[in-house]
Write an enzyme that holds these catalytic residues in place. Structure first.
Site, PDB file in Angstrom:
ATOM      1  N   CYS A   1      -0.156   4.399   2.524  1.00  0.00           N
ATOM      2  CA  CYS A   1      -0.177   3.614   3.598  1.00  0.00           C
ATOM      3  C   CYS A   1       0.973   3.666   4.050  1.00  0.00           C
ATOM      4  O   CYS A   1       1.313   4.518   5.056  1.00  0.00           O
ATOM      5  CB  CYS A   1      -0.705   2.596   4.301  1.00  0.00           C
ATOM      6  SG  CYS A   1      -2.309   1.785   2.878  1.00  0.00           S
ATOM      7  N   ASP A   2       2.226   3.334   3.004  1.00  0.00           N
ATOM      8  CA  ASP A   2       3.699   3.576   3.740  1.00  0.00           C
ATOM      9  C   ASP A   2       4.521   4.135   2.928  1.00  0.00           C
ATOM     10  O   ASP A   2       5.780   4.650   3.334  1.00  0.00           O
ATOM     11  CB  ASP A   2       3.757   1.982   3.853  1.00  0.00           C
ATOM     12  CG  ASP A   2       2.709   1.313   4.308  1.00  0.00           C
ATOM     13  OD1 ASP A   2       2.683   1.710   5.501  1.00  0.00           O
ATOM     14  OD2 ASP A   2       3.225   0.066   4.454  1.00  0.00           O
TER      15      ASP A   2
ATOM     16  N   CYS B   1       0.624  -1.246   0.087  1.00  0.00           N
ATOM     17  CA  CYS B   1       0.362   0.243   0.405  1.00  0.00           C
ATOM     18  C   CYS B   1       0.908   1.146   0.273  1.00  0.00           C
ATOM     19  O   CYS B   1       1.485   2.009   0.988  1.00  0.00           O
ATOM     20  CB  CYS B   1      -0.962  -0.281   1.343  1.00  0.00           C
ATOM     21  SG  CYS B   1      -1.962   0.966   1.290  1.00  0.00           S
TER      22      CYS B   1
END
Length: 316
Positions: free
Chosen positions: A135-136, A132
């Protein structure tokens, strides 16, 4: 017989459980084999509102679970083998053969990221390997990143990650990409994106301290092994919605995602609702999953009290 059963946890299922429990509906939550969902494999979560210093994924899920339990939600570990939505009450069979009956069901079983299955991949999820970018990506500021994949999602992830990375190398096992022409052009015009096509990923490689240092690949043209150096590896080969246990009792799209009426969590089965990644092909974020869990619980509550008609009109 239960008034509501929530199948699956994660932000969507747990939020639904919190709202149902606060409405005195005493929901049963069936946790499955990975209680807490995909966030339990995520280390630091920095984009969930209310945690300015970030929070560990498993800790966030534990907070949500305790909150649901506080209001009276019941939890049951196990996997749902099959469901029967053909009559009332609905029947849900969990592993071991036990059959549960319920007036309504909220499906929040999520979607599982596809992995390559190569050495070093699973061992380093959350420690240099991710699925992701949204997300990261922030954690890889000014670092080298590899994106594995050849479809639209891989192109999109590569372009997004250039906001943070010093460079992004796109690895694909074929010479040609599956991505649409416009997505390919966007990636090709990005000066930070490098290309390692016709290379088969073999292993995520770490240094002596266990820190990701690159991806070992096979050059399919020369049959030689190479090391593509990077501090982060993003696998972007798609997701699989966890809907096989439903059979064909709930309408899904061509990829297996549950179809809901736009703006609601209503499925084509009256009294069955869906929330989270199992019906979300676009956002796939913890906060949007939690929001849809709230929606599902409110739709379910209104349905049970008779103040909402389960209207599926206008859907295919």
């Amino acid at each position: 017989m239960y008034k509501a059963i929530v199948v699956g946890t994660g932000p969507a299922g747990l939020t639904a459980a919190i709202y149902l429990a606060r409405a005195n509906l005493n929901p049963l939550v069936i946790e499955g084999t990975q209680p807490g969902g995909q966030l339990t494999t995520t280390t630091e979560v920095e984009n969930f509102p209310g945690f300015p210093d970030g929070i560990q994924g498993p800790e966030l899920m534990e907070h949500m679970r305790k909150q649901a339990e506080r209001f009276g939600a019941e939890f049951r570990s196990g996997w749902v083998d099959k469901v029967d939505f053909s009559g009332r009450p609905f029947k849900i069979q969990i592993e071991g053969g036990e059959e549960l009956e319920t007036e309504t069901v909220i499906l929040s079983t999520g979607a599982s990221a596809k992995y390559l299955g190569i050495p070093g991949e699973q061992d380093n999820v959350g420690r240099g390997v991710s699925t992701c970018a949204t997300c990261d990506g922030f954690f890889f500021r000014n670092k080298r990143i590899i994106v594995i994949g050849g479809g639209d999602s891989a192109m999109e992830e590569a372009n997004f990650l250039t906001r943070f990375a010093s460079s992004v190398t796109l690895v694909h096992r074929r010479d040609e990409l599956r991505a649409s022409k416009i997505m390919q052009e966007r990636a090709q015009s990005n000066e930070k994106v490098k290309w390692a096509l016709n290379r088969t990923p073999l292993e995520v490689v770490t240094n002596e301290n266990g820190i990701v240092k690159g991806l070992k690949v096979r050059n399919n043209a020369t049959n030689q092994e190479e090391l593509v150096e990077a501090e982060g590896v993003f696998v972007a080969i798609g997701h699989t919605p966890n809907t096989k246990f439903l059979g064909e009792q709930v309408q899904t799209d061509d990829h297996g995602y549950i179809v809901v009426k736009p703006g609601t969590t209503l499925t084509n089965v009256e009294g069955v609702f869906a929330c989270g990644d199992v019906q979300d092909t676009r956002y796939r974020q913890a906060v949007t999953a939690a929001g849809s869990g709230c929606m599902a619980a409110m739709d379910c509550e209104k349905y049970l009290e008779g103040s909402m008609v389960h209207d599926w009109s206008g859907m295919l």
